[in-house]
Enzyme design. Structure first.
Site, PDB file in Angstrom:
ATOM      1  N   SER A 128       0.845  -1.188   0.000  1.00 31.72           N
ATOM      2  CA  SER A 128       0.000   0.000   0.000  1.00 31.72           C
ATOM      3  C   SER A 128       0.875   1.229   0.000  1.00 31.72           C
ATOM      4  CB  SER A 128      -0.900   0.016   1.240  1.00 31.72           C
ATOM      5  OG  SER A 128      -1.509   1.282   1.426  1.00 31.72           O
TER       6      SER A 128
ATOM      7  N   TYR B  71      -3.102  -0.477   9.844  1.00 27.94           N
ATOM      8  CA  TYR B  71      -2.972  -0.798   8.429  1.00 27.94           C
ATOM      9  C   TYR B  71      -1.601  -0.363   7.908  1.00 27.94           C
ATOM     10  CZ  TYR B  71      -4.169  -1.339   3.511  1.00 27.94           C
ATOM     11  OH  TYR B  71      -4.182  -1.736   2.188  1.00 27.94           O
TER      12      TYR B  71
END
Length: 291
Positions: free
Chosen positions: A148, A161
Site C-alpha cells: 500500500s 494498516y
C-alpha cells in the site's frame, strides 16, 4: 565459478509486449474472492494462466477455483497451499493480495482490531509465502506482494494498516535477501481504491475522504500483472504517476508529506469531519480546543 541456474520452462516462454506469456503459468492468489482478488484472478485466467485462489469465504461467482483458507490459522495455510499446488502441478507465481483495513488510532492501546490487521496483512502473508517457498524455488518463480502507499506514507487514524503494510515490505526485503537468487520478490503500492475495505473505517466516523485520492481498480490490476509478468522483475512498483511522486517524497522528503497530511488532518478536524467519532476525540480536542 557458479553455473547460472536455468529458469523453469514456463518462465522462459515467449514475451509479448515486454511481458512473459502467461499461458500455462501456475499461480496462487490470496484474498481471491475480494475486490482486488477477483479482478486479478480473472485477468490472469483470461491470459491463459492456471489460477487457484485462496480465501476465507469463497464465492459462487469467483472466476477461478477458490479454496477455503484462513490465513490466520497455522494449520489451515499449509493444507490449503498443498492442495492448490497439487491441483496446479507446481507453482510459478504467488500473489499475496489478502488484506484488511479498519480504524486504529496510534494514540490508543492496540486491541482486537489492531491484532486482526497485523495477523492478516503481515503474518497471513508470511504463513502463505512460507508454505509456497519450496515450490517457487523449484520453478524459479515469482512473488508479488500487494502492499500500500501507506507502507511509505502513513495516514492518521489507521495506524494498524500502515504498520502492517510497512512491516510487509520489510518482510519482502528479508525474503528477497534469502531466496532472491531463485525467486523474484516485488512489492506493489496501490493508493486508495473504492472497495469494502474502507467500510469499517467509515462506519467509525474516520473516513479518509478528502485525505486520499481514489484510483481505478483497473490500474492496480494492471500493475500487479506487470509485476507478475514483466520481462524484468521489479523491486517496487507504484500504480499511478501521482503514487510514484508520493512514494518518492515519502521516502526522500518525508517532512514534506508529513506537513501536507498534518495540515489536511487539522483542517478536517476543525470543519467537523470527525464529529461524533469517539476514536478521533483526541485529534478533535487537540485541533479545536474542545473540552
Amino acid at each position: 565459478m557458479n553455473t547460472p541456474q536455468t529458469p523453469h520452462p514456463l518462465l522462459r516462454k515467449g514475451l509479448l509486449g515486454g511481458r512473459r506469456d502467461a499461458r500455462g503459468l501456475r499461480a496462487i492468489v490470496t484474498g481471491a474472492s475480494g475486490t482486488f482478488g477477483r479482478a486479478i484472478c480473472a485477468r490472469l485466467a483470461e491470459q491463459g494462466a492456471r489460477v487457484v485462489g485462496l480465501d476465507l469465504v469463497p464465492r459462487p461467482e469467483d472466476p477461478v477455483e477458490v479454496l477455503a483458507c484462513d490465513i490466520t490459522d497455522d494449520a489451515s495455510v499449509p493444507t490449503a497451499v498443498a492442495a492448490a499446488i497439487d491441483r496446479l502441478g507446481g507453482l510459478d507465481l504467488l500473489i499475496n493480495n489478502a488484506g484488511v483495513g479498519g480504524p486504529a488510532p496510534a494514540e490508543l492501546p492496540p486491541g482486537a482490531e489492531v491484532r486482526r490487521q497485523l495477523d492478516i496483512n503481515l503474518l497471513g502473508t508470511w504463513r502463505t509465502t512460507a508454505a509456497c517457498v519450496d515450490a517457487l524455488v523449484e520453478s524459479r518463480g515469482r512473488i508479488v506482494m500487494v502492499s500500500s502507499r501507506m507502507a511509505a506514507m502513513q495516514l492518521p487514524l489507521a495506524a494498524a494498516y500502515g504498520a502492517s503494510k510497512r512491516a510487509l515490505v520489510a518482510y519482502a526485503d528479508a525474503l528477497r535477501m534469502e531466496i532472491g537468487t531463485h525467486v523474484a520478490v516485488t512489492c506493489v503500492y496501490p493508493s486508495a481504491v473504492r472497495s469494502p475495505i474502507h467500510d469499517s473505517t467509515a462506519a467509525a466516523g474516520l473516513s479518509l475522504e478528502g485525505m486520499s485520492s481514489y484510483e481505478p481498480l483497473e490500474g492496480v490490476v494492471d500493475t500487479v500483472l506487470r509485476a507478475a509478468l514483466g520481462r524484468r522483475a521489479r523491486r517496487d512498483l507504484t500504480t499511478t504517476r501521482r503514487g510514484a511522486v508520493e512514494f518518492f517524497l515519502a521516502r526522500h522528503l518525508p517532512y514534506v508529506t508529513d506537513r501536507i497530511i498534518a495540515r489536511t488532518l487539522a483542517a478536517r478536524a476543525r470543519t467537523g469531519a470527525f464529529e461524533g467519532a469517539e476514536l478521533a476525540a483526541g485529534v478533535v480536542r487537540r485541533h479545536t480546543g474542545a473540552p
